[in-house]
Write a protein that holds these residues in place. Structure first.
Motif, PDB file in Angstrom:
ATOM      1  N   VAL A 407       0.734  -0.937  -0.159  1.00 21.96           N
ATOM      2  CA  VAL A 407       0.245  -0.099   0.122  1.00 21.96           C
ATOM      3  C   VAL A 407       0.916   1.687  -0.121  1.00 21.96           C
ATOM      4  N   GLU A 408       1.116   2.706  -0.738  1.00 20.89           N
ATOM      5  CA  GLU A 408       0.769   3.583  -0.480  1.00 20.89           C
ATOM      6  C   GLU A 408       0.417   4.640   0.197  1.00 20.89           C
ATOM      7  N   VAL A 409       0.884   4.709   1.099  1.00 18.49           N
ATOM      8  CA  VAL A 409       1.090   5.363   2.009  1.00 18.49           C
ATOM      9  C   VAL A 409       1.210   6.965   1.912  1.00 18.49           C
ATOM     10  N   GLU A 410       0.852   8.389   1.853  1.00 17.17           N
ATOM     11  CA  GLU A 410       1.564   9.918   2.328  1.00 17.17           C
ATOM     12  C   GLU A 410       1.294   9.488   4.201  1.00 17.17           C
ATOM     13  N   ILE A 411       2.214  10.040   4.063  1.00 20.30           N
ATOM     14  CA  ILE A 411       2.045  10.301   6.316  1.00 20.30           C
ATOM     15  C   ILE A 411       2.020  11.866   6.095  1.00 20.30           C
ATOM     16  N   GLY A 421      -1.604   7.898   8.598  1.00 21.34           N
ATOM     17  CA  GLY A 421      -1.152   8.585   7.244  1.00 21.34           C
ATOM     18  C   GLY A 421      -2.555   8.068   5.840  1.00 21.34           C
ATOM     19  N   GLN A 422      -2.720   8.562   4.815  1.00 22.08           N
ATOM     20  CA  GLN A 422      -3.655   8.139   4.300  1.00 22.08           C
ATOM     21  C   GLN A 422      -3.209   6.520   3.042  1.00 22.08           C
ATOM     22  N   ALA A 423      -4.048   6.030   2.971  1.00 23.65           N
ATOM     23  CA  ALA A 423      -3.579   5.326   1.650  1.00 23.65           C
ATOM     24  C   ALA A 423      -3.829   6.093   0.219  1.00 23.65           C
ATOM     25  N   ILE A 424      -2.793   5.781  -0.460  1.00 27.83           N
ATOM     26  CA  ILE A 424      -3.574   6.247  -2.236  1.00 27.83           C
ATOM     27  C   ILE A 424      -3.550   5.713  -3.037  1.00 27.83           C
ATOM     28  N   ARG A 425      -2.910   4.293  -3.319  1.00 26.12           N
ATOM     29  CA  ARG A 425      -3.871   3.227  -3.551  1.00 26.12           C
ATOM     30  C   ARG A 425      -2.777   1.584  -3.282  1.00 26.12           C
ATOM     31  N   ALA A 426      -3.893   0.743  -3.495  1.00 21.43           N
ATOM     32  CA  ALA A 426      -2.955  -0.786  -3.077  1.00 21.43           C
ATOM     33  C   ALA A 426      -2.378  -1.715  -4.051  1.00 21.43           C
ATOM     34  N   ARG A 427      -1.557  -2.769  -3.982  1.00 25.55           N
ATOM     35  CA  ARG A 427      -1.850  -3.424  -5.362  1.00 25.55           C
ATOM     36  C   ARG A 427      -1.384  -4.996  -4.705  1.00 25.55           C
TER      37      ARG A 427
END
Ligand code: SF4
Length: 427
Positions: A407-411, A421-427
């Protein structure tokens, strides 16, 4: 079956391998609340406290699984084999030397209920069933050194390394089964290959080149014996920028009494070189507080080293004599009140450093391996670790995020312990 491990990551790695070998023999992990026919305990004896916990776990396993066959292994079993074998309820004690054959020995010695392999869960599923996403792979055992506080050399014996091809094959299989993060573990991981004419650098390079593993971590690593090209390996972003380098003390006088092979300046140089290679490198460590003979000057040296290096986490152990070690015979015992005061001072300093490290991450984007999926209905965040091993809690996406997703997360913030942080996208 039910498997329990105490102590180091190496014990955990061994447990995972036994789980996989038992699975192939047709024995499945018991679900929560389900009775087990077989219990395996991998004990620890690194401190007297670890011995106490191992014994407690043993008693609890006997009480909770009165009909199960009980197998005990690990460092306590190596040091107190006879006493454990004589305990009622213990069916088999397997020494550290025979650990790699534990499943074979158990099958030959005990009558175990077997079922066909096709009816059991897959290898990675056994890992996931235990609520784990990160697989620990044992690559090395034993240690050639004699740090004066350490019982491991006696309990674990001579150094021996697993062949590179075998490690690559294990990790390749795990990767194909869906494992995305692997940690290499050993008693003296930096000594990998010493007995085979290879080294840790060759092993890491082979794993990165010949497997598709997405995140590779290194378990606890003594800060010496590292291969020449070590930091160059970190140019591959799949090698995670976190190292646990046990420093134990910042005073060369104490380090000499401990018979450590890395002194203060060499440690600082090592970390400086690591951060030049990967600026986000997070270094965590162990410190022994109140080692025999540690005076106020020594202690100040330790605090100043901690300030200089800026560790992401410090595991502080108040020294307690371990029977069978040279340190237990050294003069200059430090009294309990002093050890307590020094531990508190160290913990305060560690908390300040960690707060600073967490703050530095605000505004960054990191990829987190989801170890606990977010549950918006219950207002529960997702959880996992950054590449440099900082814990993260993150919000959900409109689509569900599964455990084991990357999961790409913005801290955006931290709560003193975790990054938020907020999840941006997941793969
Ligand atoms: S190098 Fe590590 S395992 Fe080996 S004796 Fe020292 S502390 Fe123990």
């Amino acid at each position: 079956m039910r498997l329990h491990s105490l102590g180091c990551r190496l014990n955990e790695a061994e447990l995972e391998e036994w789980a996989e070998q038992f699975r192939r023999a047709g024995i499945q992990l018991a679900a929560d609340g389900e009775g087990a026919d077989l219990v395996v305990i991998n004990t620890c004896a690194v401190t007297q406290e670890a011995v106490r916990k191992s014994r407690k776990l043993l008693r609890r396993a006997q009480r909770d699984n009165p009909r199960a066959r009980l197998i005990v292994s690990g460092c306590l079993a190596a040091l107190e084999a006879e006493a454990l074998a004589g305990e009622s309820g213990v069916d088999l004690v397997v020494s550290n030397a025979d650990k790699d054959r534990l499943v074979e020995i158990a099958r030959a010695t005990l009558t175990l209920p077997l079922m066909p392999e096709s009816a059991t869960a897959g290898g990675a599923e056994a890992l996931f069933a235990r609520g784990r996403q990160r697989a620990f792979v044992k690559v090395q055992d034993g240690c050639r050194y004699n740090c004066t506080f350490c019982i491991t050399t006696r309990a674990r014996g001579e150094e021996r390394s697993r062949p590179i091809a075998q490690v690559v094959s294990v990790i390749d299989r795990l990767t194909r089964q869906g494992v995305r993060e692997v940690a290499l573990t050993g008693v003296h991981l930096g000594g990998y290959g010493h007995d085979r004419g290879s080294d840790l650098g060759e092993l890491i390079a082979a794993v990165l080149a010949d497997t598709g593993i997405e995140r590779l971590r290194l378990g606890s690593l003594e800060p010496w014996d590292l291969p020449d090209d070590f930091w160059g390996l970190f140019a591959d972003s799949r090698l995670m920028p976190h190292l646990h380098l046990p420093v134990q003390s910042g005073s060369d006088r104490v380090l000499r009494r401990m018979a450590r092979r890395c002194k203060r300046e060499a440690f600082i140089e090592l970390v400086t070189a690591g951060r030049a290679a990967r600026p986000e490198l997070n270094v965590t460590t162990d410190v022994i507080v109140g080692f025999p003979g540690e005076d106020e000057d020594d202690w100040r040296e330790t605090l100043s080293l901690v300030e200089t290096v800026g560790f992401g986490h410090i595991h502080a152990f108040a020294y307690s004599p371990r029977a069978g070690t040279l340190a237990a015979t050294l003069p200059g015992r430090v009294d309990s009140a002093t050890k307590r005061a020094r531990s508190q001072a160290l913990q305060q300093l560690a908390a300040t450093t960690r707060t600073e490290l967490l703050r530095q991450q605000h505004g960054s984007r990191v990829e987190v391996l989801c170890e606990q999926a977010p549950d918006p209905a219950r207002n529960l965040p997702g959880q996992g670790y950054t590449p440099n091993y900082l814990p993260v809690r993150f919000t959900a996406l409109p689509d569900p995020i599964d455990t084991n997703a990357l999961v790409e997360v913005e801290i955006t913030d931290d709560d003193g312990e975790h990054l938020l942080g907020q999840a941006i996208r997941a793969r």
